[in-house]
Scaffold this active site. Sequence first.
Site, short mmCIF file in Angstrom:
data_model
loop_
_atom_site.label_atom_id
_atom_site.label_comp_id
_atom_site.label_asym_id
_atom_site.label_seq_id
_atom_site.Cartn_x
_atom_site.Cartn_y
_atom_site.Cartn_z
N LYS A 287 0.85 -1.20 0.00
CA LYS A 287 0.00 0.00 0.00
C LYS A 287 0.88 1.24 0.00
O LYS A 287 1.92 1.27 0.68
CB LYS A 287 -0.92 -0.03 1.22
CG LYS A 287 -2.01 1.05 1.23
CD LYS A 287 -2.96 0.85 2.41
CE LYS A 287 -4.05 1.91 2.46
NZ LYS A 287 -4.99 1.70 3.59
N SER B 225 -9.86 1.65 2.41
CA SER B 225 -8.98 2.39 1.54
C SER B 225 -7.88 1.55 0.89
O SER B 225 -7.21 2.02 -0.03
CB SER B 225 -8.31 3.52 2.33
OG SER B 225 -7.48 2.97 3.34
N SER C 28 -10.17 -0.60 6.65
CA SER C 28 -9.55 -0.47 5.33
C SER C 28 -8.84 -1.69 4.80
O SER C 28 -8.45 -1.70 3.62
CB SER C 28 -8.56 0.69 5.34
OG SER C 28 -9.24 1.88 5.09
N1 GLN Z 1 -13.30 3.95 5.61
C1 GLN Z 1 -12.82 4.41 6.88
C2 GLN Z 1 -12.48 5.88 6.78
O1 GLN Z 1 -12.72 6.43 5.74
C3 GLN Z 1 -11.65 3.60 7.31
C4 GLN Z 1 -10.44 3.94 6.59
C5 GLN Z 1 -9.24 3.15 7.04
O2 GLN Z 1 -9.39 2.13 7.72
N2 GLN Z 1 -8.09 3.65 6.72
O3 GLN Z 1 -12.01 6.47 7.71
#
Ligand code: GLN
Length: 480
Positions: free
Chosen positions: A69, A144, A168
């Site tokens: 990532k 994400s 995410s």
């Molecule tokens: N979708 C969640 C957010 O937008 C979690 C994102 C993540 O785990 N980095 O904060």
Amino acid sequence: MKLNELTAHELLDLLKAKKTTPREIRDAVLAGIARTDGQVKAYVRLRSKASGEQEPSGDVSMPIPIGIKDNICVTGEPTTCCSRILEGFKPPYDATVIQKLKGSGAQIIGSTNMDEFAFGSSTENSCYGPTRNPWDRDRVPGGSSGGSAAAVAGHEAIWALGSDTGGSIRQPASFCGVVGLKPTYGRVSRYGLIAFASSLDQIGPITKDVEDSALLLGIIAGYDERDSTSADLPVPDYTKALVNDVKGLKIGIPGEYFVEGIDPQVREAIDVAINVLETRGATFHEISLPHTGYATATYYIVATAEASSNLARYDGVQYGLRRQPLDTRKTPLIDMYEETRDAGLGSEAKRRIMLGTYSLSSGYYDDYYLKGLKVRTLIKQDFDKAFLKLDAIVTPTAPTTAFKIGEKSDDPLSMYLSDIYTISANLSGIPAISIPCGFSRDRLPIGLQILAKPFDEAMLFRVAYAYEQSTPWHKERAPV
Ligand code: GLN
């Protein structure tokens, strides 16, 4: 089957038997990328060999190609969190997980796409444009860590690393039909992970099956003196948990997770999965996690507060992009900060900085941030209490299957609600895994989430593996 369609443990068996070489595996993965990535766009950049990559030698222990990532630092390689503000930033050091991977002989293939600074659930908030779901190109891969999940599902990596602050890793794993694990907070070093919300972030594996998840966690886990929140506990051999036996285990089903809003096809798949585990000898118990309803609000207060302070460092001075104001104004330095941040940050990042700054400001701190911390404790206590009598808890990973690209981009609140089942594990620090548990009628993957006590990842693997061995889902491959 082609080499890039195999799991890491299958490839390790072939390597041991001298039926393939690290080079052949790498070439198969690169060929997979050449075939598929034009449409899926899982990667934002591939690592060039010229950048110092060593030829994998035959005797390292796990020379498996991996996608990383774009928020995990690799020495000398651009690492941007898919944000314009980090344009051109090349970390002078490796994240601890990267050091460990390099030590295991891993072949780092490239950087995978993500929502900017990991803000999102769809990988649409990337300065490089969206990734597409290998099961249906009109749909999001989740986020994400959508690039990592799509790379694994699309045979463009054997396995990958993601990061999980509120879901995410698990939500994209669920949307892409692969296995995603968020370790216990403190299990994996965060050193070299570019921070979103430091009290919630964890790096974890995204893999094709549970055995690979256990192998990859074994490589990256462990105490690190450079991360003051990493836990000084021994790392067990997780592969010992793959016993294919759940007899006598007590598993909870929290009523609060099975209410309005859940897609009936998801619900049905979870019910069937529970049945499978019951037939294998686990017992199920209806439980209550009474503060679940506050999790999303609490998360978006705590996470944005931490994000607003973590992102204050991107001011055009030390990293990446710098924009000078065209006209000379009275406060050239402040104007440079403003121009840089305005040009470098996307709209979701700006939204979160404003939300977080608001709840931390004097006059609002007590009503929002402080209250958020208190509710966070209540949510954690719900789990502590439940685990006094239970070995694990099961829930859906996400309320729906992958949604269409663009479907939620103008509605941040409905996007935030797609994390409703994953957020509590981050707020309470406990480990959780998402494994494939079937398909919707239009053949989109569905994920089952399993949660366990702090540092009991072995329990996740035990339950997940037994389920996997009784079902065909992990063998299904996306049509690429
Ligand atoms: N979708 C969640 C957010 O937008 C979690 C994102 C993540 O785990 N980095 O904060």
